[in-house]
Write a protein that holds these residues in place. Sequence first.
Motif, short mmCIF file in Angstrom:
data_model
loop_
_atom_site.label_atom_id
_atom_site.label_comp_id
_atom_site.label_asym_id
_atom_site.label_seq_id
_atom_site.Cartn_x
_atom_site.Cartn_y
_atom_site.Cartn_z
N ASP A 64 -1.88 13.17 -2.69
CA ASP A 64 -2.09 12.50 -1.58
C ASP A 64 -0.65 12.79 -0.65
N LYS A 65 0.36 12.99 -0.91
CA LYS A 65 1.50 13.35 -0.09
C LYS A 65 1.60 14.91 0.15
N GLU A 97 0.90 -1.06 -0.16
CA GLU A 97 0.05 0.06 0.12
C GLU A 97 0.89 1.06 -0.01
N THR A 98 2.16 1.20 0.75
CA THR A 98 2.63 2.36 0.86
C THR A 98 3.42 2.51 -0.64
N ASN A 134 2.98 5.86 -3.03
CA ASN A 134 4.25 6.66 -3.39
C ASN A 134 4.04 6.85 -4.97
N PHE A 135 3.72 5.83 -5.46
CA PHE A 135 3.60 5.82 -7.10
C PHE A 135 2.53 6.83 -7.41
N ASN A 136 1.21 6.81 -6.82
CA ASN A 136 0.29 7.63 -7.25
C ASN A 136 0.66 9.03 -7.32
N SER A 137 1.37 9.20 -6.09
CA SER A 137 1.79 10.83 -6.00
C SER A 137 2.55 11.42 -7.06
#
Length: 275
Positions: free
Chosen positions: A128-129, A108-109, A113-116
Amino acid sequence: MAAPFSSTSPVRSIFSPVRGPLQSFLSHSDCFQKGHHCFKFRSCNFNLYSLSSAASYTIVKLSSKPMIVNPSLRKRVGIVRCATIEEIEAEKSSIEKEAKEKMEKTIETVRTNFNSIRTGRANPAMLDKVEVEYYGTPVSLKSIAQISTPDSSSLLVQPYDKSSLKAIEKAIVNSDLGMTPNNDGEVIRMSLPQLTTERRKEFSKIVAKQAEEGKVAVRNIRRDALKAYEKLEKEKKLSEDNVKDLSSDLQKLTDEYMKKIDSLFKQKEKELLKV
């Protein structure tokens, strides 16, 4: 799902039942030995009913006749209670469950991170971040605002509290998103500039690094689980063969989550390099 961890198999009894008095436990010099321990008795009168073994444990059933133990031994040793098979199984299951939960959190982490990291298409997860200083406390942007995508190349941020608009704008500017927020006093709009080939390659390197960090985290989880199994072996709760079987199952679980990280990485890399 990973294959279930192997359970402790019962071991066939190697002794036949004996129903005669044990004549050797009659004086201070007599002793009952198990491993490196010698237990001396002042006097003793009992019948050995049966002796059997399961996993690393030996189970001895004695008659209910009284047995007087050397007082000095009683003070030194006290009463020792062996773990039951059910308790050992519970410990094994707990170690397995904890390892799987930690590996799942690692996935999930990595996904977060990839989505950000932005690609050519707008995605609310890109923010998200982003953290905003809200009344002196850092909070995630998505917790204080609604984020949407009016079209494939823009983002719209609508705060629940309009007084936080300036703080949100500042947080976006200070982030590494490379986007310029447009604050109209009601909402914040952002247009995604086209990614250059150089910028795409830079993002691809960042994604590769994040994927490797995820793999390291999974390996560390495996290492901690192995240490937990080895601890049970030292406590004589698991045999060496048990630990080998459990280690093999744990490696299969580790390989499964490594493949998940590789799959996420390939998908993200494809999105980044697509023009």
